[in-house]
Design an enzyme around this catalytic site. Structure first.
Site, short mmCIF file in Angstrom:
data_model
loop_
_atom_site.label_atom_id
_atom_site.label_comp_id
_atom_site.label_asym_id
_atom_site.label_seq_id
_atom_site.Cartn_x
_atom_site.Cartn_y
_atom_site.Cartn_z
CB ALA A 12 -22.95 34.44 -6.27
CB SER A 35 -10.37 33.05 -13.02
OG SER A 35 -9.33 32.11 -13.00
CB ALA A 46 -30.27 21.22 -1.61
CE LYS A 74 -34.53 20.74 0.14
NZ LYS A 74 -33.56 21.80 0.46
CB THR A 338 -30.64 29.62 3.46
OG1 THR A 338 -29.47 29.38 4.22
CG2 THR A 338 -31.86 29.08 4.18
CB ILE A 340 -29.01 29.10 -4.17
CG1 ILE A 340 -27.71 28.29 -4.35
CG2 ILE A 340 -29.56 29.54 -5.53
CD1 ILE A 340 -27.87 26.98 -5.08
P1 FAD Z 1 -17.94 30.50 -5.97
O1 FAD Z 1 -18.67 29.35 -6.50
O2 FAD Z 1 -16.71 30.24 -5.14
O3 FAD Z 1 -17.54 31.40 -7.20
C1 FAD Z 1 -16.53 32.38 -7.11
C2 FAD Z 1 -16.21 32.88 -8.50
O4 FAD Z 1 -15.28 33.93 -8.40
C3 FAD Z 1 -15.62 31.82 -9.42
O5 FAD Z 1 -16.12 31.97 -10.72
C4 FAD Z 1 -14.14 32.17 -9.41
O6 FAD Z 1 -13.48 31.75 -10.55
C5 FAD Z 1 -14.23 33.68 -9.32
N1 FAD Z 1 -13.00 34.32 -8.84
C6 FAD Z 1 -12.48 34.30 -7.58
N2 FAD Z 1 -11.32 34.99 -7.56
C7 FAD Z 1 -11.13 35.47 -8.81
C8 FAD Z 1 -10.10 36.23 -9.44
N3 FAD Z 1 -9.01 36.64 -8.77
N4 FAD Z 1 -10.23 36.51 -10.75
C9 FAD Z 1 -11.32 36.09 -11.47
N5 FAD Z 1 -12.30 35.37 -10.94
C10 FAD Z 1 -12.20 35.04 -9.62
N6 FAD Z 1 -26.21 26.68 -1.12
C11 FAD Z 1 -27.47 26.27 -1.31
O7 FAD Z 1 -28.35 27.08 -1.61
N7 FAD Z 1 -27.79 24.95 -1.19
C12 FAD Z 1 -26.89 24.03 -0.80
O8 FAD Z 1 -27.22 22.85 -0.73
C13 FAD Z 1 -25.58 24.46 -0.50
N8 FAD Z 1 -24.63 23.59 -0.08
C14 FAD Z 1 -23.38 24.07 0.24
C15 FAD Z 1 -22.44 23.21 0.81
C16 FAD Z 1 -21.19 23.70 1.18
C17 FAD Z 1 -20.20 22.80 1.84
C18 FAD Z 1 -20.86 25.05 0.93
C19 FAD Z 1 -19.49 25.58 1.28
C20 FAD Z 1 -21.76 25.88 0.34
C21 FAD Z 1 -23.04 25.42 0.01
N9 FAD Z 1 -24.00 26.26 -0.51
C22 FAD Z 1 -25.26 25.82 -0.71
C23 FAD Z 1 -23.64 27.62 -0.89
C24 FAD Z 1 -23.45 27.68 -2.41
O9 FAD Z 1 -22.46 26.76 -2.79
C25 FAD Z 1 -23.04 29.08 -2.82
O10 FAD Z 1 -23.94 30.02 -2.29
C26 FAD Z 1 -23.06 29.22 -4.32
O11 FAD Z 1 -22.34 28.20 -4.93
C27 FAD Z 1 -22.51 30.54 -4.72
O12 FAD Z 1 -21.12 30.59 -4.60
P2 FAD Z 1 -20.38 31.85 -5.17
O13 FAD Z 1 -20.76 32.04 -6.59
O14 FAD Z 1 -20.60 32.98 -4.21
O15 FAD Z 1 -18.84 31.46 -5.04
#
Ligand code: FAD
Length: 493
Positions: A12, A35, A46, A74, A338, A340
């Site tokens: 994200a 971090s 995916a 895919k 969905t 991503i």
């Molecule tokens: P994260 O990857 O958790 O990133 C969070 C970030 O915030 C990290 O860099 C972390 O270091 C940082 N952070 C947090 N706290 C602090 C702090 N205090 N100080 C500094 N930095 C901090 N999506 C799809 O589109 N297709 C899929 O097939 C799919 N499969 C999934 C399967 C599972 C089981 C799950 C749970 C999710 C899945 N998703 C999928 C969703 C997808 O993984 C996420 O939408 C995507 O990875 C984005 O995550 P994010 O960046 O929001 O969070």
């Protein structure tokens, strides 16, 4: 609104930074804080076809992208044991038959089936035929009947690295460090700065919260509220583990239903991504772990990781000067890949409503209203997979048949059941062909078909079906295998 601060550097955070910088350019300075000690959720591999638009906007070269993220193609998701044990169906990115004015192809097919036609819906879907044959190439089709829409599977950590390189190349500033607390302006309550453990502070005008499930800014700091949808989507846990690759890489995701949830298998160039998504109300983490490990069919690589979540959405995804993007904005479980896409669409929405002259209540209200509809439409589509099952072998599946469904979904299902009609709101991410494949695949068979089919004689309908059956098969023989296609792309990078 010059200083944009992105908190978090998972998919994200880096996708938000890359898209904002690419589109808004010099008008914003972007700083991203992440971090390494905390790390990312490490799943999310995916995607669905709109990801290709993102790549296009970012100017990404497909060959280097495939090489650097170890990506594969895919074409579909294969749903196994969802309706009944031993049964499977595909939700492809293509569409059966061809596009027709007023009355969809499937009505003609339904009519012909009632008259004894043996071919199934997917026999007229090129994506299905290519997926089953393990083949792929970009087809430069002049005729839309021969289009082969696709998305990617990729390695989540390599994807984040790829986006990071791209973003830093455009001038995004990255700060490594753990945010220890967040300060706010006294009067407005807006976020003022992120304070790191090392004593540094990062001030900003607009903050994008990409800190994952915790929602450090939107939730822990601003308390924007959460709509819990676990009464509709009760899976609340996942165990993920990579495993060795198969000899031939399938161009589709597998979704295999188990007793209290389902398992994904995502084929990448160097490994498979696997995970078991389940409801902890029905099985323990240990049972879920054992089910996953017993159904891996290649050697595990690394330790399984347990992830807990609550399905639902952040009630106000934009609140004050914080916009939640990614898991901090909500999570609808990974069934149709969905999440991503929701990141991409949140950033596009933000760009359209970007508060260059300061934040207005109307822009925030519009952003939140659109996000709400988008999440609700996807939620309905996911619930559809569960509520239509015919399984009698576990409490989970029996209970899923008795969910109190949202009226919007009940309405869609009733229309389809009546005479195969499909309704799709303009903003709905999933096309009619998606609703069709999942409704029919899960066992909802229309009682009738559209009356307009009667304007075609039976002979004309049969001739059209026979011709499409043939046309859809013709390209398959000359397509390279999926592996050969990927290799040729890597060689050209
Ligand atoms: P994260 O990857 O958790 O990133 C969070 C970030 O915030 C990290 O860099 C972390 O270091 C940082 N952070 C947090 N706290 C602090 C702090 N205090 N100080 C500094 N930095 C901090 N999506 C799809 O589109 N297709 C899929 O097939 C799919 N499969 C999934 C399967 C599972 C089981 C799950 C749970 C999710 C899945 N998703 C999928 C969703 C997808 O993984 C996420 O939408 C995507 O990875 C984005 O995550 P994010 O960046 O929001 O969070």
């Amino acid at each position: 609104m010059k200083r944009v601060v992105v908190a978090g550097g998972g998919t994200a955070g880096w996708l938000a930074a890359a898209l904002l910088k690419k589109v808004i350019g010099e008008a914003v300075n972007i700083t991203l804080v992440e971090s390494e000690a905390i790390g990312t959720v490490g799943v999310g591999e995916a995607t669905i076809p709109p990801i290709r638009l993102v790549n296009q906007v970012l100017g990404i070269d497909e060959a280097t992208f495939l090489r650097d993220t170890k990506a594969t193609i895919k074409l579909a998701i294969r749903f196994e044991n969802w309706k009944q044990q031993g049964q499977h169906y595909y939700h492809t990115f293509g569409a059966p038959g061809k596009s027709m004015a007023f009355c969809h192809f499937h009505h003609f097919w339904l009519k012909a089936r009632q008259q004894g036609l043996k071919h199934d819906l997917w026999d007229y879907d090129l994506n299905y035929l290519a997926a089953e044959a393990g083949k792929f190439a970009r087809i430069n089709a002049k005729d839309p009947v021969l289009e082969l829409p696709f998305a990617y599977h990729f390695d989540a950590s390599l994807y984040a690295q790829y986006l990071r390189k791209l973003s830093e190349g455009m001038g995004v500033r990255r700060v490594e460090g753990k945010i220890s607390h967040v300060s706010r302006h006294k009067l407005s309550g807006n976020v003022k700065a992120l304070h790191l453990e090392n004593g540094h502070a990062i001030d900003g005008d607009l903050f994008i919260d990409c800190t994952g499930f915790r929602g450090l800014l939107i939730n822990e700091t601003l308390g924007a509220g959460y709509d819990d949808w676990s009464h509709l989507l009760p899976c609340d846990s996942a165990i993920a583990v990579p495993s060795e690759r198969h000899e031939n890489t399938a161009p589709f995701t597998r979704s295999i239903a188990h007793d209290a949830g389902w398992q994904w298998r995502i084929p990448l160039q160097h490994r498979n991504g696997n995970g078991h998504v389940y409801s902890s109300r029905y099985i323990s983490d240990n049972q879920a772990h054992d089910t996953l490990m017993a159904n891996l069919d290649t050697k595990p690589l690394g330790d399984p990781k347990l992830i807990k979540f609550t399905t639902g959405r952040r009630r106000q995804q934009w609140y004050k000067n914080v916009v939640a993007v990614g898991l901090s904005s909500g999570f609808l479980e990974p069934l149709e890949s969905t999440s991503i896409h929701l990141i991409q669409s949140a950033i596009v929405r933000l760009i359209k409503l970007f508060p260059h002259q300061g934040i207005s209540d109307s822009a925030v209200a519009e952003y939140n209203a659109q996000s709400k509809v988008e999440f609700e439409q996807i939620r309905d589509f996911l619930v559809l997979h569960y509520c239509l099952n015919e399984r009698e072998d576990s409490d989970f599946w029996r209970d899923m048949r008795h969910l109190t469904l949202p009226d919007s979904l009940v309405h869609k299902m009733a229309l389809f059941k009546q005479n195969g009609n499909l309704v799709r709101e303009q903003s709905d991410l999933f096309l009619e062909s998606s609703w069709l494949q999942v409704m029919y695949g899960q066992g909802l068979v229309p009682e009738d078909y559209h009356g307009l089919t009667n304007s075609f004689s039976d002979e004309k309908t049969q001739a059209m079906l026979a011709s499409l059956y043939k046309i859809k098969r013709e390209p398959i023989a000359s397509l390279p295998t999926h592996d050969a296609y990927i290799q040729s792309m890597i060689d050209s990078a």
